[in-house]
Write an enzyme that holds these catalytic residues in place. Sequence first.
Site, PDB file in Angstrom:
ATOM      1  N   PRO A   1       0.794  -1.230   0.000  1.00 41.87           N
ATOM      2  CA  PRO A   1       0.000   0.000   0.000  1.00 41.87           C
ATOM      3  C   PRO A   1       0.831   1.287   0.000  1.00 41.87           C
ATOM      4  O   PRO A   1       0.269   2.372   0.186  1.00 41.87           O
ATOM      5  CB  PRO A   1      -0.789  -0.127   1.307  1.00 41.87           C
ATOM      6  CG  PRO A   1       0.144  -0.872   2.208  1.00 41.87           C
ATOM      7  CD  PRO A   1       0.891  -1.842   1.330  1.00 41.87           C
ATOM      8  N   GLU A   2       2.121   1.178  -0.243  1.00 42.57           N
ATOM      9  CA  GLU A   2       2.990   2.357  -0.124  1.00 42.57           C
ATOM     10  C   GLU A   2       2.511   3.545  -0.950  1.00 42.57           C
ATOM     11  O   GLU A   2       2.570   4.698  -0.510  1.00 42.57           O
ATOM     12  CB  GLU A   2       4.438   2.002  -0.529  1.00 42.57           C
ATOM     13  CG  GLU A   2       5.187   1.158   0.489  1.00 42.57           C
ATOM     14  CD  GLU A   2       5.035  -0.328   0.266  1.00 42.57           C
ATOM     15  OE1 GLU A   2       5.919  -1.088   0.700  1.00 42.57           O
ATOM     16  OE2 GLU A   2       4.016  -0.753  -0.352  1.00 42.57           O
ATOM     17  N   ILE A   3       2.036   3.277  -2.187  1.00 46.47           N
ATOM     18  CA  ILE A   3       1.627   4.377  -3.058  1.00 46.47           C
ATOM     19  C   ILE A   3       0.513   5.202  -2.434  1.00 46.47           C
ATOM     20  O   ILE A   3       0.368   6.403  -2.703  1.00 46.47           O
ATOM     21  CB  ILE A   3       1.191   3.834  -4.447  1.00 46.47           C
ATOM     22  CG1 ILE A   3       1.034   4.961  -5.454  1.00 46.47           C
ATOM     23  CG2 ILE A   3      -0.085   3.011  -4.343  1.00 46.47           C
ATOM     24  CD1 ILE A   3       2.323   5.699  -5.773  1.00 46.47           C
TER      25      ILE A   3
ATOM     26  N   VAL B   1       0.298   6.225   0.581  1.00 46.83           N
ATOM     27  CA  VAL B   1       0.817   7.214   1.540  1.00 46.83           C
ATOM     28  C   VAL B   1       1.959   8.015   0.930  1.00 46.83           C
ATOM     29  O   VAL B   1       2.761   8.615   1.644  1.00 46.83           O
ATOM     30  CB  VAL B   1       1.273   6.542   2.855  1.00 46.83           C
ATOM     31  CG1 VAL B   1       0.094   5.896   3.557  1.00 46.83           C
ATOM     32  CG2 VAL B   1       2.386   5.531   2.608  1.00 46.83           C
TER      33      VAL B   1
END
Length: 272
Positions: free
Chosen positions: A146-148, A150
Amino acid sequence: TESAMVPGAMGEESYEVVRYEVADGVATVTLNNPEKRNMLSGQMLWELVAAMKRAKASEEVRAVVLTGAGEKVFCAGADLGGFAADAPLVAKHFASDLFLEFFRLMPRLGKPSLCAANGHVLAGGMGLALSCDLVIAKEGATFGTPEINVGAFPYMIMSIIYRNVPRKKVNEMMLLGERLSAEQAVEYGLANKVVPAQEFDGAVAEWAGKLASKSPVLMRLGHDAMYRQQDMAIDDALEFLRSQLSLTFTTEDIVEGVTAFFEKRDPEWKGR
C-alpha cells in the site's frame, strides 16, 4: 530455549521487540511489537538481523520460522514515523542498510526458512515474508503493497516480489496499492498455502518439523545452490550445479540416505 545474542550493556543479552526461541531443531523468530502492528523500526530490524545470524551460526538450529506476535498482523511494514522524521537525508539512507542486510542474509542462511504469516502481510512485511523459502498464510490474512497510498513506493522489496509473482500482478499490486486475499496470494505465488486459524499452528509445526528432519549438510548445499543459480546464465548454472552434485557425492549423508532408502528405514544424519 536458546537466548538471543544481542550486544547490551556489560555483555548482557536481550531482545526488546523480537522473540527468539529454539526447540526440536527449529528456531522461531517472532516480531514482537503487536501494539504497533509489528512495524519495522530500526531497532526491530537490527534485532531481526541479529536473530537470523544467531540461527545461522547455531548447529542446533536446522530450520527457522519467522512469525509475528498478535492475532491480526504479521507485519505492517516500515515505521512510517521514520519517513517524516526530522533527520538528515543521509541518515535515513544509511538506516535502510538493515533491510538490505536482511534480504541478503536469508538466501545465505544455509538452512530453510518458513514464514508463518499469522496476519496481514503489508509493505516491507511482504519483503520479509518472501525472503523466507516457504510461506504459510492464516485464513483471513491479506497481502499488499500500500505504499503508493501514503506517497511512497515499495522500492526495495519489488526486486523480491518480481522474483516470486507474475509481472502484471506485481504491477497491479504496486500501482493500485490494493490488497490480495490469502487465497489470491497463493494463486499468484506470494504464499504456499492457506490454513484455517484453528489449524494454523499445527500446519506450521508440521512443515517446520519436516524441514528440520533433513540432512543439515545436504540442506545447506542445496539451499545455497537454489539461490546462487537463479540469476546465472543457463550454461553457467548447469556447470555450477554439476559441481555441487559432485560435492554432494563426497558426503557421508548421501550414502546414509540412499542406504536407508533401500533398507526401508529412517536415515540417521551425521551432518557431514
